[in-house]
Design an enzyme around this catalytic site. Structure first.
Site, PDB file in Angstrom:
ATOM      1  N   LYS A 126       0.907  -1.175   0.000  1.00  0.00           N
ATOM      2  CA  LYS A 126       0.000   0.000   0.000  1.00  0.00           C
ATOM      3  C   LYS A 126       0.901   1.168   0.000  1.00  0.00           C
ATOM      4  CE  LYS A 126      -3.410   2.263   2.892  1.00  0.00           C
ATOM      5  NZ  LYS A 126      -4.266   2.016   3.985  1.00  0.00           N
ATOM      6  N   ARG A 135     -12.506  -6.579  -5.390  1.00  0.00           N
ATOM      7  CA  ARG A 135     -11.604  -5.442  -5.214  1.00  0.00           C
ATOM      8  C   ARG A 135     -12.035  -4.235  -6.047  1.00  0.00           C
ATOM      9  NH1 ARG A 135      -5.894  -3.843  -7.154  1.00  0.00           N
ATOM     10  NH2 ARG A 135      -4.917  -2.911  -5.306  1.00  0.00           N
ATOM     11  N   ILE A 153      -4.699   2.066  -2.252  1.00  0.00           N
ATOM     12  CA  ILE A 153      -5.147   0.725  -1.896  1.00  0.00           C
ATOM     13  C   ILE A 153      -3.979  -0.215  -2.130  1.00  0.00           C
ATOM     14  CG2 ILE A 153      -6.124   0.390  -4.199  1.00  0.00           C
ATOM     15  CD1 ILE A 153      -8.161  -1.522  -3.012  1.00  0.00           C
ATOM     16  N   SER A 154      -3.710  -1.091  -1.163  1.00  0.00           N
ATOM     17  CA  SER A 154      -2.565  -1.992  -1.274  1.00  0.00           C
ATOM     18  C   SER A 154      -2.745  -2.986  -2.413  1.00  0.00           C
ATOM     19  CB  SER A 154      -2.388  -2.774   0.028  1.00  0.00           C
ATOM     20  OG  SER A 154      -2.035  -1.934   1.086  1.00  0.00           O
ATOM     21  N   PRO A 155      -1.635  -3.444  -2.989  1.00  0.00           N
ATOM     22  CA  PRO A 155      -1.723  -4.522  -3.971  1.00  0.00           C
ATOM     23  C   PRO A 155      -2.324  -5.769  -3.340  1.00  0.00           C
ATOM     24  CG  PRO A 155       0.438  -3.496  -4.047  1.00  0.00           C
ATOM     25  CD  PRO A 155      -0.243  -2.984  -2.814  1.00  0.00           C
TER      26      PRO A 155
END
Length: 429
Positions: free
Chosen positions: A13, A80, A106-108
């Site tokens: 993120k 997602r 937003i984090s991977p």
């Protein structure tokens, strides 16, 4: 002989390596034709997102080493694309961080799965999350634990995440707008804590709110030099396990006010660009993170000093790279000079010309959205060590940058040594 060979697979993120050319190449792995954009969707769009999510889990979650079946099922189940802005939905199922506004990301997916697996979520757990962001991490946890308490310091993001989670039916997630450094004492103690932003030191309130025997996963360190740790509370003290070098957005509020080490954006520099520093506890070159398919080699064949990094890949489409972030203020620095030694052995494109090899610097503005990029390459074929130097203009809007070296999808061997970055032209204030 190589000192070690490792296959690291954890992006962030953290800042966007995000939309560098090396990351953009990944888009071609599944193609973007027909992916719904803002205002589109319907049954066809839902089916397409489902397929892309399944492919993402197979490629970037299971393929990267996540084995907990409950975590894998959660990654398959949670949409997602519902947690990213409409204009980012084409990229929702790529393993990359995406901007969500207010300087946050937003984090991977892999990072979310990795951190979730490390805390070993149980159905009876009460979990505290610091850094709600879009709400995606909380949604993943929702189906794995009893209750999720999540705190976001940016109030509009907290409100948006709460609305999204409520709309999608995640009724056991409770959102609070506030400073995550302080935790949520009214609902403590917590069985597990996940922190998705980076303080320089571990906040004591979070330690106090972690239950005896509980676990916390948290990125800790300087602004551009962080380690992701797994902490276990045993007999009132923390036992630390270093997991991965990483790069997350900073924890703001009280944590930022206490930060002692600040980057110098008027004087950007690379850390361990010659790879001479001894390998750290994570068996990765200090200063570099998200390394994949690499070796640190030591010997007389190094063009500078005694060590260099080499990326080797024989599977078309698979990334082999290393990243490093740094501060740079485009209001003060107008141009950079990047120099390095490079050598190639039978380097050729992967499944398309876009799957290639080289060096990329991507610049980001105050809101961490990309504001410019410079690509060097493609570096193809077989060639001996050669010294390269490139002048790189810095966008006025730039506040930080990420350097990516290696191959994204290309095959062969590509080696680098003595990477140096210097500001050569400054703007007059």
């Amino acid at each position: 002989m190589p000192s070690y060979i490792r296959r690291c697979a954890i992006p962030q993120k953290a800042i966007n390596p995000r939309i560098t050319a090396l990351a953009i190449v990944c888009f071609f792995l599944i193609g973007l034709e027909g992916i719904p954009v803002a205002g589109q969707g319907g049954p066809r769009g839902a089916l397409l997102f489902d397929r892309l999510r399944q492919e993402m889990v197979k490629r970037d979650i299971i393929g990267a080493g996540i084995t907990n079946p409950r975590v894998i099922e959660a990654m398959l189940r949670v949409p997602r694309h519902e947690f990213v802005p409409p204009d980012q939905r084409r990229l929702a199922y790529m393993d990359m961080a995406l901007p969500i506004g207010y300087g946050q990301t937003i984090s991977p997916p892999y990072v979310v799965a990795f951190m979730t697996e490390k805390i070993d979520p149980q159905p009876t757990d009460r979990v505290l999350e610091i850094g709600t962001g879009s709400g995606y991490q909380a949604a993943i946890l929702s189906g794995l634990v009893k209750e999720v308490y999540t705190i976001e310091i940016v109030e509009p993001l907290a409100q948006r995440a709460a609305a999204t989670l409520r709309r999608l039916g995640y009724s056991n997630v409770f959102v609070k707008a506030g400073d995550g450094y302080l935790g949520w004492p009214e609902h403590a103690p917590f069985d597990k804590i996940i922190v998705t932003c980076s303080p320089e030191n571990i906040p004591q309130p979070l330690v106090e709110q972690l239950k005896e025997g509980g676990k916390m996963v948290i990125p800790v360190g300087e602004r551009y030099q962080q380690i992701l740790y797994l902490l276990r509370k045993e007999n009132g003290t923390l036992v630390k396990e270093a997991l991965q070098p990483t790069l997350f957005v900073p924890m703001t509020g009280q944590a930022e006010a206490q930060r002692q080490v600040h980057p110098d954006p008027a004087n950007p520099r690379l850390v361990n660009g010659d790879f001479e520093e001894e390998l750290d506890e994570l068996d990765s070159p200090p200063g570099w993170y998200y390394c994949k398919e690499f070796e640190v080699r030591r010997g007389a064949d190094a063009p500078s000093g005694a060590a260099y990094i080499a990326f080797r890949n024989q599977e078309p489409g698979r990334p082999a790279r290393a990243l490093q972030g740094f501060a740079v203020d485009g209001r003060e620095v107008r141009e950079l000079v990047l120099s390095f030694w490079v050598r190639g052995e039978n380097v050729r494109p992967g499944r398309s010309l876009q799957e290639s090899a080289g060096v990329v610097i991507t610049f980001f503005g105050e809101n961490r959205a990309p504001v410019g990029e410079k690509s060097i390459g493609p570096l193809l074929g077989t060639f001996g060590w050669r010294k390269e130097s490139h002048r790189i203009p810095v966008p006025v809007e730039a506040r930080e940058a990420i350097l990516a070296i290696g191959m994204t999808g290309a095959v062969g061997m590509l080696a680098f040594d003595a990477l140096e970055l210097q500001p050569v032209v400054t703007r007059q204030r």
